[in-house]
Design a protein around this motif. Structure first.
Motif, PDB file in Angstrom:
ATOM      1  N   MET A 185     -12.739-104.364 -29.281  1.00 35.70           N
ATOM      2  CA  MET A 185     -11.435-103.755 -29.451  1.00 35.70           C
ATOM      3  C   MET A 185     -11.542-102.366 -30.071  1.00 35.70           C
ATOM      4  O   MET A 185     -10.765-101.477 -29.765  1.00 35.70           O
ATOM      5  N   LEU A 186     -12.528-102.170 -30.942  1.00 34.32           N
ATOM      6  CA  LEU A 186     -12.656-100.895 -31.654  1.00 34.32           C
ATOM      7  C   LEU A 186     -13.724 -99.978 -31.079  1.00 34.32           C
ATOM      8  O   LEU A 186     -13.842 -98.828 -31.510  1.00 34.32           O
ATOM      9  N   ASP A 187     -14.508-100.475 -30.107  1.00 33.42           N
ATOM     10  CA  ASP A 187     -15.648 -99.690 -29.626  1.00 33.42           C
ATOM     11  C   ASP A 187     -15.237 -98.339 -29.047  1.00 33.42           C
ATOM     12  O   ASP A 187     -15.897 -97.320 -29.289  1.00 33.42           O
ATOM     13  N   ALA A 188     -14.172 -98.317 -28.249  1.00 32.68           N
ATOM     14  CA  ALA A 188     -13.770 -97.062 -27.612  1.00 32.68           C
ATOM     15  C   ALA A 188     -13.415 -96.007 -28.654  1.00 32.68           C
ATOM     16  O   ALA A 188     -13.806 -94.840 -28.540  1.00 32.68           O
ATOM     17  N   ALA A 189     -12.675 -96.423 -29.693  1.00 30.97           N
ATOM     18  CA  ALA A 189     -12.303 -95.473 -30.744  1.00 30.97           C
ATOM     19  C   ALA A 189     -13.517 -95.034 -31.546  1.00 30.97           C
ATOM     20  O   ALA A 189     -13.658 -93.857 -31.902  1.00 30.97           O
ATOM     21  N   MET A 190     -14.422 -95.974 -31.838  1.00 34.02           N
ATOM     22  CA  MET A 190     -15.616 -95.635 -32.603  1.00 34.02           C
ATOM     23  C   MET A 190     -16.521 -94.676 -31.844  1.00 34.02           C
ATOM     24  O   MET A 190     -17.134 -93.786 -32.435  1.00 34.02           O
ATOM     25  N   ARG A 191     -16.612 -94.850 -30.520  1.00 33.40           N
ATOM     26  CA  ARG A 191     -17.470 -93.956 -29.734  1.00 33.40           C
ATOM     27  C   ARG A 191     -17.011 -92.508 -29.872  1.00 33.40           C
ATOM     28  O   ARG A 191     -17.833 -91.593 -29.948  1.00 33.40           O
ATOM     29  N   LYS A 192     -15.711 -92.298 -29.891  1.00 31.39           N
ATOM     30  CA  LYS A 192     -15.191 -90.934 -30.020  1.00 31.39           C
ATOM     31  C   LYS A 192     -15.572 -90.323 -31.371  1.00 31.39           C
ATOM     32  O   LYS A 192     -15.767 -89.104 -31.473  1.00 31.39           O
ATOM     33  N   LEU A 193     -15.693 -91.164 -32.390  1.00 32.47           N
ATOM     34  CA  LEU A 193     -16.018 -90.677 -33.725  1.00 32.47           C
ATOM     35  C   LEU A 193     -17.508 -90.410 -33.902  1.00 32.47           C
ATOM     36  O   LEU A 193     -17.906 -89.417 -34.513  1.00 32.47           O
ATOM     37  N   ILE A 194     -18.336 -91.311 -33.366  1.00 31.59           N
ATOM     38  CA  ILE A 194     -19.761 -91.226 -33.672  1.00 31.59           C
ATOM     39  C   ILE A 194     -20.591 -90.538 -32.595  1.00 31.59           C
ATOM     40  O   ILE A 194     -21.687 -90.056 -32.885  1.00 31.59           O
ATOM     41  N   ASP A 195     -20.087 -90.490 -31.362  1.00 29.75           N
ATOM     42  CA  ASP A 195     -20.907 -89.930 -30.275  1.00 29.75           C
ATOM     43  C   ASP A 195     -21.298 -88.466 -30.489  1.00 29.75           C
ATOM     44  O   ASP A 195     -22.447 -88.099 -30.185  1.00 29.75           O
ATOM     45  N   PRO A 196     -20.400 -87.588 -30.977  1.00 33.89           N
ATOM     46  CA  PRO A 196     -20.833 -86.193 -31.156  1.00 33.89           C
ATOM     47  C   PRO A 196     -22.048 -86.059 -32.076  1.00 33.89           C
ATOM     48  O   PRO A 196     -23.001 -85.329 -31.758  1.00 33.89           O
ATOM     49  N   THR A 235     -16.732-103.991 -20.344  1.00 37.76           N
ATOM     50  CA  THR A 235     -15.329-104.373 -20.426  1.00 37.76           C
ATOM     51  C   THR A 235     -14.907-104.456 -21.883  1.00 37.76           C
ATOM     52  O   THR A 235     -15.699-104.770 -22.764  1.00 37.76           O
ATOM     53  N   GLY A 236     -13.638-104.186 -22.125  1.00 34.67           N
ATOM     54  CA  GLY A 236     -13.104-104.306 -23.472  1.00 34.67           C
ATOM     55  C   GLY A 236     -12.852-105.765 -23.826  1.00 34.67           C
ATOM     56  O   GLY A 236     -12.994-106.672 -23.014  1.00 34.67           O
ATOM     57  N   GLY A 237     -12.483-105.991 -25.063  1.00 35.78           N
ATOM     58  CA  GLY A 237     -12.182-107.345 -25.504  1.00 35.78           C
ATOM     59  C   GLY A 237     -11.761-107.336 -26.956  1.00 35.78           C
ATOM     60  O   GLY A 237     -11.864-106.316 -27.646  1.00 35.78           O
ATOM     61  N   LEU A 238     -11.271-108.472 -27.417  1.00 36.82           N
ATOM     62  CA  LEU A 238     -10.860-108.572 -28.815  1.00 36.82           C
ATOM     63  C   LEU A 238     -12.029-108.299 -29.746  1.00 36.82           C
ATOM     64  O   LEU A 238     -11.893-107.607 -30.758  1.00 36.82           O
ATOM     65  N   LEU A 239     -13.201-108.855 -29.406  1.00 41.54           N
ATOM     66  CA  LEU A 239     -14.402-108.648 -30.210  1.00 41.54           C
ATOM     67  C   LEU A 239     -15.439-107.910 -29.384  1.00 41.54           C
ATOM     68  O   LEU A 239     -15.798-108.352 -28.298  1.00 41.54           O
ATOM     69  N   GLU A 240     -15.930-106.788 -29.919  1.00 42.59           N
ATOM     70  CA  GLU A 240     -16.951-105.994 -29.261  1.00 42.59           C
ATOM     71  C   GLU A 240     -18.059-105.719 -30.267  1.00 42.59           C
ATOM     72  O   GLU A 240     -18.155-106.399 -31.304  1.00 42.59           O
ATOM     73  N   GLY A 241     -18.888-104.725 -29.988  1.00 44.20           N
ATOM     74  CA  GLY A 241     -20.016-104.454 -30.861  1.00 44.20           C
ATOM     75  C   GLY A 241     -19.608-104.069 -32.274  1.00 44.20           C
ATOM     76  O   GLY A 241     -20.217-104.514 -33.256  1.00 44.20           O
ATOM     77  N   THR A 242     -18.571-103.238 -32.393  1.00 41.77           N
ATOM     78  CA  THR A 242     -18.137-102.781 -33.717  1.00 41.77           C
ATOM     79  C   THR A 242     -17.728-103.956 -34.592  1.00 41.77           C
ATOM     80  O   THR A 242     -18.119-104.056 -35.767  1.00 41.77           O
ATOM     81  N   GLU A 243     -16.930-104.862 -34.027  1.00 41.97           N
ATOM     82  CA  GLU A 243     -16.476-106.020 -34.790  1.00 41.97           C
ATOM     83  C   GLU A 243     -17.645-106.938 -35.157  1.00 41.97           C
ATOM     84  O   GLU A 243     -17.672-107.504 -36.266  1.00 41.97           O
ATOM     85  N   THR A 244     -18.600-107.067 -34.242  1.00 38.22           N
ATOM     86  CA  THR A 244     -19.737-107.943 -34.512  1.00 38.22           C
ATOM     87  C   THR A 244     -20.605-107.397 -35.645  1.00 38.22           C
ATOM     88  O   THR A 244     -21.053-108.156 -36.514  1.00 38.22           O
ATOM     89  N   ILE A 245     -20.834-106.098 -35.648  1.00 36.08           N
ATOM     90  CA  ILE A 245     -21.614-105.503 -36.740  1.00 36.08           C
ATOM     91  C   ILE A 245     -20.869-105.654 -38.059  1.00 36.08           C
ATOM     92  O   ILE A 245     -21.465-105.969 -39.099  1.00 36.08           O
ATOM     93  N   GLY A 246     -19.566-105.427 -38.042  1.00 32.35           N
ATOM     94  CA  GLY A 246     -18.774-105.630 -39.257  1.00 32.35           C
ATOM     95  C   GLY A 246     -18.867-107.062 -39.747  1.00 32.35           C
ATOM     96  O   GLY A 246     -18.955-107.325 -40.964  1.00 32.35           O
ATOM     97  N   PHE A 247     -18.863-108.004 -38.819  1.00 28.85           N
ATOM     98  CA  PHE A 247     -18.997-109.420 -39.159  1.00 28.85           C
ATOM     99  C   PHE A 247     -20.358-109.704 -39.785  1.00 28.85           C
ATOM    100  O   PHE A 247     -20.460-110.398 -40.806  1.00 28.85           O
ATOM    101  N   PHE A 248     -21.423-109.153 -39.216  1.00 31.04           N
ATOM    102  CA  PHE A 248     -22.754-109.352 -39.774  1.00 31.04           C
ATOM    103  C   PHE A 248     -22.861-108.762 -41.179  1.00 31.04           C
ATOM    104  O   PHE A 248     -23.497-109.345 -42.058  1.00 31.04           O
ATOM    105  N   VAL A 249     -22.262-107.604 -41.376  1.00 34.56           N
ATOM    106  CA  VAL A 249     -22.267-106.993 -42.712  1.00 34.56           C
ATOM    107  C   VAL A 249     -21.551-107.906 -43.698  1.00 34.56           C
ATOM    108  O   VAL A 249     -22.021-108.123 -44.831  1.00 34.56           O
TER     109      VAL A 249
END
Length: 204
Positions: free
Chosen positions: A1-12, A151-165
């Motif tokens: 869910m947050l991956d698209a927004a995070m990519r815009k922040l971290i990709d540059p 594909t998007g989804g409720l849980l993506e990579g960003t949420e999973t890393i946050g969960f692991f943390v």
């Protein structure tokens, strides 16, 4: 869910660092391998009973996971590179919950098994969709330029890393957090199946 927004922040920033590493001859595949090794190291540290210390290699592995793609974009993307990257990601995502189960099988075993099964279902729904998307020549860059269709989804990579943390910070809460996150993973997988049913309807 947050991956698209995070990519815009971290990709540059990642692209700048990745281009610099590429100029120094660092390959994307070597960074993927380092990221996988760091992820597995974090799992070992968790299994040995020091989840807080595991945060360092865990987060470093995710930095490497972002940099390998940036290096590939600065040089040349390869099919094997994309394949190696996704396999490494899945190994890492399975190793961390397994480590918490190994650290305390009696307390974490059932919840860990449920969580890993949900990862399995979610991963299958993701990869199956990517295969069909490739067959239809579909493309997206919403989550960065990838070798597979993401594909998007409720849980993506960003949420999973946050969960692991969160698991590393509060290991005593592994079981309830794993039950909750696993349920959301199953929901994500089911929603992706429904999306596939809509995007890839049966032939008339």
């Amino acid at each position: 869910m947050l991956d698209a927004a995070m990519r815009k922040l971290i990709d540059p920033a990642l692209n700048r660092i990745g281009a610099g590493l590429a100029r120094r001859g660092v390959s994307a595949d070597s960074v993927t391998a380092v990221g996988l090794a760091l992820g597995l190291l974090s799992a070992v540290v968790i299994a040995l009973g020091a989840p807080f210390l595991a945060l360092v290699p865990l987060l470093a592995s995710r930095l490497a996971d972002g940099l390998d793609g940036a290096i590939a974009r600065a040089t040349r993307k390869t099919d094997f590179g994309g394949y190696f990257d996704i396999v490494s990601d899945f190994v890492f995502y399975g190793a961390v919950p397994m480590a918490f189960v190994w650290a305390d099988p009696a307390q974490n075993g059932a919840a860990g098994a449920f969580l890993l099964t949900s990862f399995y279902a979610n991963g299958a729904s993701f990869l199956g969709f990517a295969i069909l998307a490739e067959k239809r020549k579909m493309e997206t860059s919403a989550r960065g330029v990838k070798s597979l269709y993401f594909t998007g989804g409720l849980l993506e990579g960003t949420e999973t890393i946050g969960f692991f943390v969160a698991l590393c910070l509060w290991p005593a809460w592994f079981a309830p957090l794993a039950w909750a996150f696993g349920a959301l993973c199953f929901f994500t997988a089911a929603s992706r199946v429904l999306l596939a049913r809509k995007v890839f309807p049966p032939a008339d």
